[in-house]
Design a protein around this motif. Structure first.
Motif, mmCIF file in Angstrom:
data_model
loop_
_atom_site.group_PDB
_atom_site.id
_atom_site.type_symbol
_atom_site.label_atom_id
_atom_site.label_comp_id
_atom_site.label_asym_id
_atom_site.label_seq_id
_atom_site.Cartn_x
_atom_site.Cartn_y
_atom_site.Cartn_z
ATOM 1 N N HIS C 55 -3.379 -3.239 2.636
ATOM 2 C CA HIS C 55 -3.414 -2.405 1.448
ATOM 3 C C HIS C 55 -4.570 -1.423 1.481
ATOM 4 O O HIS C 55 -5.208 -1.155 0.484
ATOM 5 C CB HIS C 55 -3.523 -3.262 0.189
ATOM 6 N N LEU C 57 -4.326 1.741 2.975
ATOM 7 C CA LEU C 57 -3.872 3.133 2.929
ATOM 8 C C LEU C 57 -3.252 3.449 1.575
ATOM 9 O O LEU C 57 -2.877 2.560 0.813
ATOM 10 C CB LEU C 57 -2.852 3.372 4.045
ATOM 11 N N VAL C 59 -0.498 4.186 -0.606
ATOM 12 C CA VAL C 59 0.954 4.005 -0.518
ATOM 13 C C VAL C 59 1.755 5.155 -1.143
ATOM 14 O O VAL C 59 2.720 5.626 -0.541
ATOM 15 C CB VAL C 59 1.365 2.646 -1.102
ATOM 16 N N TYR C 258 1.385 0.623 6.213
ATOM 17 C CA TYR C 258 0.983 0.844 4.827
ATOM 18 C C TYR C 258 1.193 -0.387 3.961
ATOM 19 O O TYR C 258 0.426 -0.636 3.038
ATOM 20 C CB TYR C 258 1.784 1.997 4.209
#
Ligand code: HEM
Ligand SMILES: [Cu+2]
Lengths: 105, 600, 260
Positions: C55, C57, C59, C258
């Motif tokens: 978690h 990047l 989203v 991602y």
């Protein structure tokens, strides 16, 4: 494929739009599942990869016309799939099957 | 015969066949498969010679450690300064030469010669095609290869010199040696890999698409099959090494830790890296290419030998279908045996059993091929010309190399043999008196097709016998040394582990160490044995005996059914294939051979 | 003799040359990305507990980029279909959108890259770990906008915990003398960032290359449609196949990097 008549093309175009929306819906579901935080990590991984695989098949099958491609192409891609799976599975297996006393990975 | 250029002047597809244009267009930027084949061939022969020179210098250091190298010592000192003070080869220079010897021989000499040169020259002719499917990509492929070669050569002269971590470039060693040699190596490799990939796409597409009418799969000469499988090996095995190469490049340039473990110490200090990477990952990706690569080295040679054996026994190959299916089998299985190079990395028993099993399975098709070729000799009235002599010698030499691979394929015997001179002897038997003999046979055999003249038989036979003897004198003793425990890649030829230094238990006996001198002398003699070949090669271009027909060996395959040398577009009219590739001594036929495009 | 089957398919294989060529090339690409995905798995499984970022990047941005790429894929195939029935204008419109989508994709990706290069992690000599966006940095001190994190269960886990509840942190000043290690989230930060940059970088190169080819066929190379229309359509098809493959790779990259 040069054997496409105008009628076939019109039919295909409908299919393309259908695939397009399926891809969007797939993306939305995957991201949705991410935000609602499924109870287990394994489930998240399973859902994400399952949907990605379906999306992959849609793109390869319809956009790339693999669904009605020639035997030769099937042969090439099937052997490639075999080797890429071999590469993944065997390396991962080798990295996990270590003698119990080993220090290194 | 030259196609009239008038009818070739429409759209893009046909650039390949423009015949006018200056020297550059005709010989340097040509997209004609025959010219490209010759470019590959000459460049690869030069690299073969260069790679051999490297090992000749190293053999001095092995035989007479830390004494000045005669003849070239001064030159080395001038070129490499501190690395060769007073003409003595330092360990660093030894490592550099060793790494580059392997790299050059495999990626810049043998593969380009076997695949690039012979494949380009012969495959389109043998299947009755006017050219490769993508002539311009073919040209780019050669240019990438040449560029890769230049990068590798230049790396010798940069500060710190060329790569030193062996042709296998194991990390962390490869990524932590100071200097830019490894970076150059990686850039060079990416170029070479790109070249091979483009070549592979081109070859496979050509064989699938451009077979002449009637040239069904089972009428293709075995050489074409061998190249077809080789193409697939290159196409699918190289990309993982390209990926690994990019990652190692990142380790080197961007200071990532793909292959660098947590807690790595360099020169006694903790390295300033994030860690978390896996050295074994490199080995897996390298050998995923590495093993298929050894079949890339051997299959084309098997193909050449089969052609020559059929032609000179004057009878069909025994078991053509077995040959074809065996080579396909080799192709498939060679992707799942790679970890037999890694038994000593600490592998669990289950995975090790898997790889031992597949390794034993893959030796079966190799043995089938060899057996078919041996049986093909049975009852033939053999013509012992130079190409045939080399082809005949290939068989037992490859046999020795292959059979000595079996003990390496079991982990319990490999524990003793791994990384010793035994391994060196094993693979050199396959590649040197094996593949190289096959390739030389090909040079002698197809030379008349390219130049219109034969090479001298007398010089050829001298070359053959001397080479055969020297090869065995070089590599046979290495089996002994290896079994006695002498490790490879030691710059003093094992002196540090001699009985004199470490005592009788575990030490290398004086006799074993003495063999180093013997081997080195044999190696230098092998160099002398190549003189007849080099002279022959150049002398015969203008002085060799002229061929009296387009088919001087009375052969059946299509490359001999076109003018010599073949014009642009290869065939004056599209050949119609009506029979299999080896119709020799057909009962009832007027001659003892019937070309593929002839009804009796 | 001329090279046959440049335009029309060969009878027994049913294919023209370039189509065989592109599929072979794609097979090698499958192996290339396959090897990188294997590396991803191995690095991830091999990472020490709590050191593999999840978690990390953005989203929503990744989702937008996914949609951009999917759209470009459908325009490619619609453009080809239009050309098949002789509608050059529609083909051109579709492919123009494709090229624009490609530019958008690369633009968004560069924005993400840039963001990572400004995201820093600082470890002080007494073992504290700070994580956040760089506000300023000079000889005396570093100012981050972010959190101090609890690294006891692993740095990456600490970062995740700290930002979990939509907490955007605050400005933190750290004296230069106290700093043991400072680095940004570039490729060298940890193996996750390494493989992230390698995979997306290589994919980005494919996007750029594909867009260049499509644009070339679309504008400077369009003359062929008049002289040799069938061959032109083949070119469009082949470049399209490549483009779909690039899309397909992203379909796997997005969840893997991602979401998981
Ligand atoms: C036919 C059956 C063969 C078997 C069972 C076999 C088995 C092996 C094994 C197990 C090793 C690793 C030894 C070690 O490092 O401890 C090895 C090394 C090697 N083999 Fe073979 N091999 C065979 C044929 C070939 C062929 C046909 C070639 C090449 C044309 C070849 C080339 C090599 C090379 C180059 C190495 C050494 C790589 C290195 O460590 O630098 N082998 N072989
Ligand atoms: Cu092997």
């Amino acid at each position: 494929m040069s054997d496409h008549s105008a009628h076939d093309i019109a039919k295909s175009v409908k299919k393309y739009w259908f695939v397009f929306f399926a891809l969007i819906i797939g993306t939305v579901i995957t991201v949705g599942a991410y935000f609602i935080e499924l109870p287990s990590v394994a489930l998240t991984v399973a859902v994400a990869l399952f949907i990605a695989t379906i999306k992959g098949f849609l793109v390869a099958g319809y956009f790339m016309h693999l669904i009605d491609e020639r035997k030769m192409i099937y042969g090439i891609m099937a052997s490639t799939a075999f080797f890429v799976v071999g590469l993944m599975v065997l390396t991962i297996w080798a990295m996990n099957d270590l003698p119990p006393t080993t220090m290194f990975k | 015969m030259h196609t009239t250029t008038a009818d070739t002047h429409h759209a893009g597809a046909h650039e390949a066949h423009h015949d006018e244009g200056g020297f550059l267009k005709k010989y340097v930027f040509s997209s004609d498969h025959k010219v490209i084949g010759i470019q590959y061939g000459l460049t690869a022969l030069v690299f073969l010679f260069f790679g051999f020179c490297l090992i000749m210098a190293m053999r001095w250091q092995i035989a007479y450690p830390n004494t000045p190298i005669p003849l070239v010592g001064g030159l080395l000192n001038g070129l490499f300064g501190d690395l060769a003070t007073k003409g003595i080869m330092s360990p660093d220079l030894y490592n550099m030469f060793g790494a580059m010897h392997g790299t050059i021989m495999v990626f810049l000499a043998i593969v380009p010669l076997a695949f690039g040169a012979f494949g380009n020259l012969i495959v389109p002719l043998q299947i009755g095609a006017p050219d490769m499917a993508f002539p311009r990509i073919n040209m780019v492929s050669y240019q990438c290869y040449a560029a890769g070669g230049v990068v590798m050569l230049v790396s010798f002269l940069i500060p710190g010199g060329a790569a030193q971590a062996g042709w296998t470039s194991y990390s962390p060693l490869a990524s932590t040696i100071p200097g830019d040699g490894q970076t150059f190596w990686l850039v060079g490799m990416v170029l070479l890999i790109t070249s091979s990939l483009l070549g592979a796409v081109n070859f496979i597409a050509t064989i699938i698409q451009l077979r002449a009418p009637g040239m069904t799969w089972m009428r293709m000469p075995f050489f074409v099959w061998a190249q077809f499988v080789t193409g697939f090996l290159l196409l699918l095995a190289f990309p993982p090494l390209e990926a690994a190469g990019l990652m190692q490049l990142a380790d080197k340039v961007l200071h990532t830790s793909f292959f660098l473990p947590t807690g790595l110490a360099v020169g006694g200090n903790l390295a300033n890296i994030s860690g978390g990477g896996s050295p074994l990952l490199w080995q897996h990706l390298f050998w995923f290419l590495g093993h298929p690569e050894v079949y890339v080295l051997i299959l084309p040679a098997m193909g050449i030998v089969s052609e020559i054996v059929a032609n000179n026994t004057r009878k069909p190959l025994w078991g053509y279908k077995s040959l074809v299916y065996s080579s396909l089998g080799i192709g498939f299985i060679s992707f799942i045996v790679w970890a037999h190079h890694m038994y000593l990395t600490g592998m669990g028993t289950k995975i090790s059993t898997f790889f031992q099993t597949t390794t034993m399975i893959i030796s079966i098709p190799s043995v089938i091929i060899l057996t078919c070729l041996f049986i093909s000799l049975w009852g033939g009235s053999i013509r012992f010309n130079t190409p045939m002599l080399f082809a005949l010698a290939f068989l037992p030499m490859f046999g020795i190399g292959g059979l000595t691979g079996l003990p390496l394929g079991f982990n319990y015997s490999d524990i003793h043999l791994h990384d010793t001179y035994y391994v060196i002897a094993h693979f050199h038997y396959v590649v040197a008196p094996g593949t190289i003999f096959g390739l030389l046979a090909g040079v002698y055999y197809w030379y008349p097709k390219v130049t219109g003249r034969f090479m001298s038989e007398t010089l050829g036979k001298i070359h053959f016998w001397l080479s055969l003897i020297c090869m065995n004198l070089i590599f046979m003793p290495m089996f002994l040394q290896g079994m006695a425990g002498m490790l490879r890649r030691m710059s003093d030829g094992g002196a540090m582990y001699s009985v004199a230094k470490v005592g009788a238990i575990g030490g290398l006996s004086a006799a074993i160490i003495k063999l180093n001198e013997f081997v080195s002398h044999a190696a230098w003699m092998l160099a002398l044995a190549q003189l007849p070949f080099i002279i022959n090669f150049f002398w015969s271009i203008s002085n060799g005996r002229k061929v009296t027909s387009d088919n001087p060996w009375d052969a059946t395959t299509l490359e001999w059914q076109t003018p010599t040398p073949p014009p642009h577009g290869n065939f004056t009219k599209t050949p119609e294939v009506v029979r299999g590739p080896y119709d020799y001594s057909l009962p009832g036929a007027p001659k003892d051979f019937v070309p593929q495009n002839q009804t009796t | 003799m001329e090279i046959p089957y440049v335009v029309h398919p060969r009878r027994d294989t049913g294919l023209y040359n370039a189509k065989v060529g592109i599929w072979l090339f794609l097979a090698s690409e499958v192996m290339l990305f396959g090897a990188l995905f294997s590396s991803y798995i191995l690095l991830r499984v091999g990472a020490e507990a709590g050191e593999w970022p999840t978690h990390l990047l953005n989203v929503p941005i990744g989702t937008v980029n996914t949609l951009v790429l999917i759209s470009s894929s459908v325009t490619v195939v619609l453009g080809w279909a239009a050309l098949k029935v002789g509608n050059f204008a529609k083909y051109r419109a579709c492919q123009t959108i494709t090229v624009l989508c490609a530019c958008a994709f690369v633009g968004i990706k560069s924005y993400e890259y840039n963001d990572k290069f400004h995201h820093y992690q600082v470890i002080t000599k007494d073992g504290k770990v700070f994580d956040g966006h760089l506000v300023s940095r000079d000889k005396e001190a570093v100012v981050l906008h972010g959190h101090q994190i609890d690294a006891s269960k692993g740095k990456a886990l600490g970062v995740r915990e700290a930002s979990r509840h939509g907490d955007h942190g605050k400005e933190i000043e750290i004296k230069a003398d106290d700093i043991k290690k400072i680095d940004n989230y570039g490729p060298a930060h940890n193996t996750y960032m390494s493989i992230y940059f390698t995979l997306t970088g290589l994919h980005g190169l494919h996007v750029v290359a594909g867009a260049l080819v499509i644009a070339y066929i679309l504008w400077p190379g369009a003359g062929m449609y008049k002289t040799d229309p069938e061959r032109y359509i083949n070119r469009v098809e082949v470049s399209g196949l490549f483009w779909h493959f690039v899309d397909l790779v992203w379909i796997f990259l997005f969840p893997v990097l991602y979401l998981l």
